[in-house]
Design a protein around this motif. Structure first.
Motif, mmCIF file in Angstrom:
data_model
loop_
_atom_site.group_PDB
_atom_site.id
_atom_site.type_symbol
_atom_site.label_atom_id
_atom_site.label_comp_id
_atom_site.label_asym_id
_atom_site.label_seq_id
_atom_site.Cartn_x
_atom_site.Cartn_y
_atom_site.Cartn_z
ATOM 1 N N LYS A 39 0.792 -1.151 0.108
ATOM 2 C CA LYS A 39 0.032 0.056 -0.150
ATOM 3 C C LYS A 39 0.943 1.319 0.173
ATOM 4 C CE LYS A 39 -3.840 -2.252 2.374
ATOM 5 N NZ LYS A 39 -4.528 -2.254 3.772
ATOM 6 N N GLU A 40 1.947 1.134 0.748
ATOM 7 C CA GLU A 40 3.038 2.419 0.649
ATOM 8 C C GLU A 40 3.488 2.655 -0.450
ATOM 9 O OE1 GLU A 40 4.222 5.515 2.394
ATOM 10 O OE2 GLU A 40 3.114 4.309 3.500
ATOM 11 N N LEU A 41 3.885 1.610 -1.426
ATOM 12 C CA LEU A 41 4.614 1.669 -2.595
ATOM 13 C C LEU A 41 3.485 2.047 -3.703
ATOM 14 C CD1 LEU A 41 6.713 -1.586 -2.733
ATOM 15 C CD2 LEU A 41 7.467 0.846 -2.426
ATOM 16 N N GLN A 42 2.294 1.754 -3.443
ATOM 17 C CA GLN A 42 1.122 2.052 -4.531
ATOM 18 C C GLN A 42 1.057 3.602 -4.459
ATOM 19 O OE1 GLN A 42 -2.010 -0.392 -3.287
ATOM 20 N NE2 GLN A 42 -1.400 -2.126 -4.799
ATOM 21 N N SER A 43 1.277 4.503 -3.140
ATOM 22 C CA SER A 43 0.914 5.600 -3.239
ATOM 23 C C SER A 43 2.219 6.472 -3.875
ATOM 24 C CB SER A 43 0.784 6.057 -1.813
ATOM 25 O OG SER A 43 2.117 5.799 -1.117
ATOM 26 N N LEU A 44 3.152 5.854 -4.279
ATOM 27 C CA LEU A 44 4.197 6.623 -4.881
ATOM 28 C C LEU A 44 4.172 6.539 -6.396
ATOM 29 C CD1 LEU A 44 7.258 5.209 -2.663
ATOM 30 C CD2 LEU A 44 5.990 7.691 -2.387
ATOM 31 N N GLN A 84 9.704 6.665 -8.234
ATOM 32 C CA GLN A 84 10.178 6.500 -7.144
ATOM 33 C C GLN A 84 9.906 5.090 -6.331
ATOM 34 O OE1 GLN A 84 7.862 9.511 -4.919
ATOM 35 N NE2 GLN A 84 8.734 11.196 -5.738
ATOM 36 N N ARG A 85 8.674 4.516 -6.943
ATOM 37 C CA ARG A 85 8.656 3.247 -6.193
ATOM 38 C C ARG A 85 9.811 2.086 -6.809
ATOM 39 N NH1 ARG A 85 3.855 0.669 -9.328
ATOM 40 N NH2 ARG A 85 2.890 2.601 -8.592
ATOM 41 N N ASP A 86 10.344 2.254 -8.074
ATOM 42 C CA ASP A 86 11.576 1.637 -8.399
ATOM 43 C C ASP A 86 12.553 1.847 -7.811
ATOM 44 O OD1 ASP A 86 9.751 0.488 -10.539
ATOM 45 O OD2 ASP A 86 10.218 1.879 -12.104
ATOM 46 N N HIS A 87 12.838 3.100 -7.487
ATOM 47 C CA HIS A 87 13.969 3.339 -6.862
ATOM 48 C C HIS A 87 13.958 2.929 -5.210
ATOM 49 C CE1 HIS A 87 17.294 5.918 -5.717
ATOM 50 N NE2 HIS A 87 16.797 6.281 -4.318
ATOM 51 N N MET A 88 13.025 2.973 -4.678
ATOM 52 C CA MET A 88 12.730 2.388 -3.433
ATOM 53 C C MET A 88 12.879 0.833 -3.423
ATOM 54 S SD MET A 88 9.923 4.172 -0.922
ATOM 55 C CE MET A 88 10.378 5.865 -0.375
ATOM 56 N N GLU A 115 11.594 -11.316 -4.236
ATOM 57 C CA GLU A 115 10.780 -10.682 -3.343
ATOM 58 C C GLU A 115 10.573 -9.118 -3.799
ATOM 59 O OE1 GLU A 115 12.597 -10.691 0.578
ATOM 60 O OE2 GLU A 115 11.610 -12.610 1.208
ATOM 61 N N LYS A 116 11.299 -8.833 -4.513
ATOM 62 C CA LYS A 116 11.308 -7.321 -5.165
ATOM 63 C C LYS A 116 10.463 -7.607 -6.493
ATOM 64 C CE LYS A 116 15.774 -5.484 -3.873
ATOM 65 N NZ LYS A 116 17.219 -4.704 -4.203
ATOM 66 N N ARG A 117 10.677 -8.783 -7.148
ATOM 67 C CA ARG A 117 9.594 -8.697 -8.174
ATOM 68 C C ARG A 117 8.200 -9.060 -7.790
ATOM 69 N NH1 ARG A 117 13.733 -12.766 -10.052
ATOM 70 N NH2 ARG A 117 15.069 -11.670 -11.620
ATOM 71 N N SER A 118 7.982 -9.805 -6.658
ATOM 72 C CA SER A 118 6.688 -9.886 -6.066
ATOM 73 C C SER A 118 5.911 -8.559 -5.750
ATOM 74 C CB SER A 118 6.571 -10.985 -5.211
ATOM 75 O OG SER A 118 5.639 -11.101 -4.461
ATOM 76 N N LEU A 119 6.702 -7.950 -4.997
ATOM 77 C CA LEU A 119 6.211 -6.344 -4.498
ATOM 78 C C LEU A 119 5.999 -5.514 -5.730
ATOM 79 C CD1 LEU A 119 8.566 -5.780 -1.514
ATOM 80 C CD2 LEU A 119 6.083 -6.309 -1.300
ATOM 81 N N ARG A 120 6.843 -5.600 -6.943
ATOM 82 C CA ARG A 120 6.513 -4.743 -8.087
ATOM 83 C C ARG A 120 5.250 -5.026 -8.718
ATOM 84 N NH1 ARG A 120 10.934 -5.473 -10.190
ATOM 85 N NH2 ARG A 120 12.300 -3.387 -9.426
ATOM 86 N N THR A 175 -0.877 -3.366 -9.172
ATOM 87 C CA THR A 175 -2.144 -3.562 -9.382
ATOM 88 C C THR A 175 -3.574 -2.352 -9.296
ATOM 89 O OG1 THR A 175 -2.548 -3.896 -6.974
ATOM 90 C CG2 THR A 175 -2.017 -6.080 -8.124
ATOM 91 N N PRO A 176 -4.575 -2.275 -9.762
ATOM 92 C CA PRO A 176 -5.229 -1.003 -9.943
ATOM 93 C C PRO A 176 -5.964 -0.792 -8.644
ATOM 94 C CG PRO A 176 -5.953 -2.681 -11.605
ATOM 95 C CD PRO A 176 -5.162 -3.376 -10.899
ATOM 96 N N THR A 177 -5.646 -1.465 -7.508
ATOM 97 C CA THR A 177 -6.010 -0.869 -6.392
ATOM 98 C C THR A 177 -5.270 0.248 -5.561
ATOM 99 O OG1 THR A 177 -4.663 -2.588 -5.169
ATOM 100 C CG2 THR A 177 -6.851 -3.331 -5.739
ATOM 101 N N GLY A 178 -4.225 0.400 -6.191
ATOM 102 C CA GLY A 178 -3.523 1.608 -5.633
ATOM 103 C C GLY A 178 -3.523 3.006 -6.366
ATOM 104 N N LYS A 179 -3.008 2.989 -7.548
ATOM 105 C CA LYS A 179 -2.645 4.325 -8.258
ATOM 106 C C LYS A 179 -3.845 4.648 -8.984
ATOM 107 C CE LYS A 179 0.155 6.488 -11.549
ATOM 108 N NZ LYS A 179 1.293 6.440 -12.179
ATOM 109 N N TRP A 180 -4.799 4.008 -9.418
ATOM 110 C CA TRP A 180 -5.792 4.328 -10.145
ATOM 111 C C TRP A 180 -7.013 4.252 -9.611
ATOM 112 C CZ3 TRP A 180 -3.560 5.369 -14.598
ATOM 113 C CH2 TRP A 180 -2.541 4.696 -15.037
ATOM 114 N N ARG A 181 -7.141 3.917 -8.150
ATOM 115 C CA ARG A 181 -8.332 4.335 -7.371
ATOM 116 C C ARG A 181 -9.044 5.788 -7.589
ATOM 117 N NH1 ARG A 181 -6.883 2.328 -3.227
ATOM 118 N NH2 ARG A 181 -7.836 0.525 -3.195
ATOM 119 N N GLY A 182 -7.987 6.574 -7.504
ATOM 120 C CA GLY A 182 -8.418 8.003 -7.199
ATOM 121 C C GLY A 182 -9.066 8.436 -8.664
ATOM 122 N N GLN A 183 -8.527 7.698 -9.766
ATOM 123 C CA GLN A 183 -8.736 8.318 -11.057
ATOM 124 C C GLN A 183 -10.402 7.569 -11.515
ATOM 125 O OE1 GLN A 183 -5.865 7.439 -13.674
ATOM 126 N NE2 GLN A 183 -4.325 8.771 -12.538
#
Length: 836
Positions: free
Chosen positions: A182-187, A191-195, A205-210, A215-223
């Protein structure tokens, strides 16, 4: 267990300093947390809390971290109770307690060890979440979003204050991972790739987190709330960005695949070691130098001349094919040689004056003067090459000598050399060969340090070296005398000068001397007792360098001394340029013959006739000096043949493929592996000082002292080539006030020798400061290593003290229990006596 923050901002000696957000008070309208829902399932949910917490709702995220800390602290409390029960059980059964074997540690000591930073880093995902949460909060505060002034700006306590010691369970791992997602989806994507790249996690684990954070539950919810058009446009833009990024990576990989050293260098380094690899890396460096010089010459000399081609005085000569070797014939009247270039103003057409003077420029104009462009382009090319060469040498020196000591390098090579990103069998095999060869070189260098030579052995070595040096110096002097005598013979026989094939005689003789004399030095080196193969290579390089310098010095005197006097009234600059072209071509032809008969034929004879599996070794010293010799010829001929760097580039590419094929098929790895950690620095030093400095002196003498030909070239009417700059300054002074600053620049920056000395002093100062900086870095590295060793000893001392204290307490406890048993024993004995 109290969870209130203790003191001010908590610090942690772990990676990055883990800071937890402030535990602010929660308002009743915000609803219960996830942990409160599990404790009070009957409580109705708050409609405001039914939605997922926004990444910018800091109080919600703070309480989420508060919950993680509570759960971890509960586990710590349970573990503490278990440890106390075990200690009480061990104390209660004192008579059955046996002494622990030596080397084991008490429970309290183990608990102290478990709380050390090195034992807890990487085990708690809550620590990782808090670390990257603090980073994202800083990034948000830097953005243009409004400040959250309602939050309590309290200090953030460190997770180290709550003693996170236990491994989390699978369910808690998933919860923490969901918080991190959830924290990564807000970036943003960047910035997400850098973190993700900076997280101390595995690649899987990095591939799984990426994947989960995309998923659309993070960035695209506001749109989605604003309509489907914005979501569709955003998705399309994101897809276009990814497609362009993938296309750029594909093009970059394609360009890398076109380079001739992409895979071959790894294979050569794995099979033959760093010593042979240094030759091909040096060849790659020469390619870069020639490409840079050729770019300047094409842009400012050959390009303008091709755009304004002069009319030939007669019919063009017919090409016969021999011109590829001699450079004469139809190549004479091309942009390849000096005589083809005009002395007129190119962008201002006018008839050729009868007195041979230059065209008068229009008032206020700045025409393209070909003599000035020719002179200053060559000078600028040499200046840029000098700067690049000095920088490369300083950078190579820093790379070679940056390590303060080699202690522990064997363990580092064994345990830290493998690249876990390698998945292909071919690449993994290459990496195995590289590590194995590296270990051989390190062990060979270590064995050489462990076997010093006796005094008698050193005396015999010094006598053999002295005799061999005398023979090699005599050989170099004899070759120089032979070249001088033969060149004088060619000057005094004019009947041979009219034959085009006779022009190849002097380059052939010089090439044979350059080819045969190093073999004589190699035979002498085989009779010398050297301490290490590194010293043997350095000695061979010095001897071959003396031979090349003696021959080139004789040839420079032959070209600028004898030929200029003999070819009066002719274009001697074309002859010198053609002569250098012939030397360069003949050097390449003899190199091919040496590779064919010296390596291929010898391998066939050794395997078929002698029935031995032994192959010839790659002669690093001779091959490197051949590269330096060819590059010196190129620099000497730039003024007389501007296309000579292009010929050198073609030659180097062919040499790379020929040498690589011959090395892999006909040569074997050195019988004595040795570490070539400083070879690149030595090669660049030899290229800079004897080769480049000698070529610069040769060209400066030709520009300032030698009178140009009166029938060809851009300087045909001048007393010296440098006179063109003075003539053009006078034209600029009469052109008008708009260009009056150019004569001032020429007078104070070009003609003034103080500026030249200042630039030379600055270059020397840069080299000296770089050396001093590297020495200081080595000294600091040694001090840091000593400090790390002392800190490790301090920790061992403290742990031993704690262990001894707990051992003493246990012995006192056992003695107290034993005393209690002894006081209770006499009544039992009296009862037994009465029963008897």
């Amino acid at each position: 267990m109290s969870l209130r923050p203790r003191g001010t901002r908590g610090k942690c000696s772990g990676a990055g300093g883990w800071n937890v957000p402030p535990l602010t008070e929660r308002s009743p309208e915000q609803g219960p947390l996830e942990g409160e829902r599990r404790l009070y399932p009957d409580r109705p949910p708050n409609p405001l809390s039914s939605q997922e917490p926004s990444p910018y709702d800091e109080s919600e995220v703070h309480h989420s971290f508060h919950q993680l800390i509570q759960e971890q602290s509960q586990w710590v409390a349970q573990e503490g109770l278990e440890l106390q029960q075990r200690e009480q059980e061990a104390t209660g059964s004192g008579q059955q307690t046996l002494r622990r074997p030596e080397g084991t540690q008490s429970t309290a000591t183990l608990r102290i060890l478990a709380s050390m930073p090195s034992r807890t880093i990487g085990r708690s995902r809550g620590a990782i979440i808090s670390q990257y949460y603090s980073r994202t909060v800083q990034l948000r505060r830097r953005s243009s979003r409004p400040l959250l002034g309602n939050l309590v700006l309290s200090a953030r306590p460190s997770l180290r204050l709550y003693d996170l010691e236990l491994d989390p369970t699978a369910r808690e791992e998933e919860e923490k991972q969901s918080l991190l997602v959830k924290e990564l989806q807000s970036l943003a994507v960047a910035q997400r790739d850098h973190m993700l790249r900076g997280m101390p996690l595995s690649l899987a684990e990095k591939r799984s987190l990426r994947e989960k954070s995309r998923t659309p539950t993070g960035k695209w919810r506001g749109q989605r709330g604003g309509g489907g058009v914005f979501s569709c446009c955003g998705r399309l833009r994101y897809a276009c960005v990814l497609a362009l990024h993938s296309l750029g990576l594909a093009l970059l990989s394609g360009l890398q695949a076109l380079t001739p050293w992409r895979y071959a260098l790894k294979r050569i380094g794995g099979q033959f070691g760093s010593s042979v690899l240094s030759y091909f890396l040096f060849l790659k460096t020469l390619l870069a130098f020639n490409a840079l010089l050729l770019l300047l010459l094409v842009a400012f000399i050959m390009g303008p001349q091709v755009a304004f081609l002069p009319t030939l005085p007669g019919p063009a000569p017919v090409c016969t094919g021999l011109e590829l070797l001699t450079g004469a014939g139809c190549f004479t009247h091309t942009v390849m040689f000096y005589g083809h270039y005009s002395n007129a103003t190119l962008n201002q057409p006018c008839g050729s004056p009868l007195d041979g003077s230059q065209c008068t420029p229009r008032a206020g104009g700045l025409p393209y003067n070909m003599p000035l462009a020719y002179l200053y382009t060559v000078g600028a090319g040499f200046f840029i090459t000098c700067i690049t060469l000095v920088y490369s040498m300083a950078h190579s020196f820093g790379e070679s000598y940056r390590v303060g000591s080699t202690s522990g390098i064997h363990a580092i090579t064994v345990f830290c050399s493998w690249d876990y990103k390698v998945t292909q069998k071919r690449a993994s095999r290459l990496q195995q060969d590289n590590i194995r060869t590296r270990l051989k070189e390190l062990l060979a260098e270590w064995q050489l340090r462990q076997s010093p030579r006796s005094v008698c052995g050193r005396l015999r070595q010094a006598a053999a070296l002295g005799l061999a040096w005398l023979l090699c110096l005599g050989t170099a002097l004899g070759c120089a005398v032979a070249v001088h005598v033969f060149s004088e013979f060619l000057i005094q026989s004019p009947e041979a000068a009219g034959q085009e094939a006779a022009l190849l005689v002097l380059p052939l003789v010089v090439g044979l001397l350059n080819l045969g004399a190093p073999y004589l030095c190699r035979v002498l080196a085989a009779l010398e007792p050297h301490d290490s193969p590194v010293l043997e290579v350095y000695v061979a390089i010095c001897r071959n360098l003396i031979l090349k310098l003696a021959i080139l010095g004789t040839l420079c005197y032959h070209w600028l001394g004898r030929r200029v006097a003999v070819l009066q009234g002719q274009c001697w600059e074309d002859f010198v340029g053609q002569e250098l072209y012939r030397f360069l071509v003949m050097d390449f032809v003899l190199m091919l013959l040496d590779t064919l008969f010296g390596e291929l034929v010898w391998r066939i004879i050794s395997e078929k006739k002698l029935k031995r599996r032994r192959k010839p070794e790659f002669d690093i010293a001779r091959n490197v000096l051949e590269l330096i010799y060819g590059q010196t010829l190129t620099w000497l001929g730039v003024l007389f043949s501007p296309l000579l760097p292009a010929v050198q580039i073609i030659k180097l590419l062919l040499v790379f493929y020929v040498k690589k094929t011959s090395l892999l098929a006909n040569c074997q790895a050195p019988r004595q592996p040795w570490l070539a950690s400083h070879m690149s620095t030595v090669f660049l030093t030899l290229l800079c000082f004897p080769a480049f400095l000698g070529a610069a002196v040769f060209l400066c003498y030709a520009v300032w002292q030698v009178k140009p030909s009166s029938t060809c070239g851009p300087f045909r009417t001048l007393d010296s080539m440098y006179e063109a700059s003075r003539v053009w300054v006078r034209y600029l002074e009469a052109a008008g006030p708009r260009v009056s600053w150019l004569p001032w620049v020429h007078r104070y920056l070009v003609e003034n020798t103080f500026f030249v000395f200042l630039v030379s002093a600055l270059l020397l100062a840069v080299i000296y400061l770089n050396i001093q900086v590297v020495r200081g870095q080595r000294r600091v590295i040694c001090l840091l290593k000593e400090q790390i060793s002392n800190e490790g000893e301090d920790k061992i001392f403290l742990i031993n003290k704690l262990h001894s204290i707990y051992e003493r307490k246990e012995r006192e406890e056992r003695s107290r229990v034993g005393t209690t048993e002894e006081t209770a024993a006499p009544p039992a004995l009296l009862t037994e006596e009465r029963g008897d």
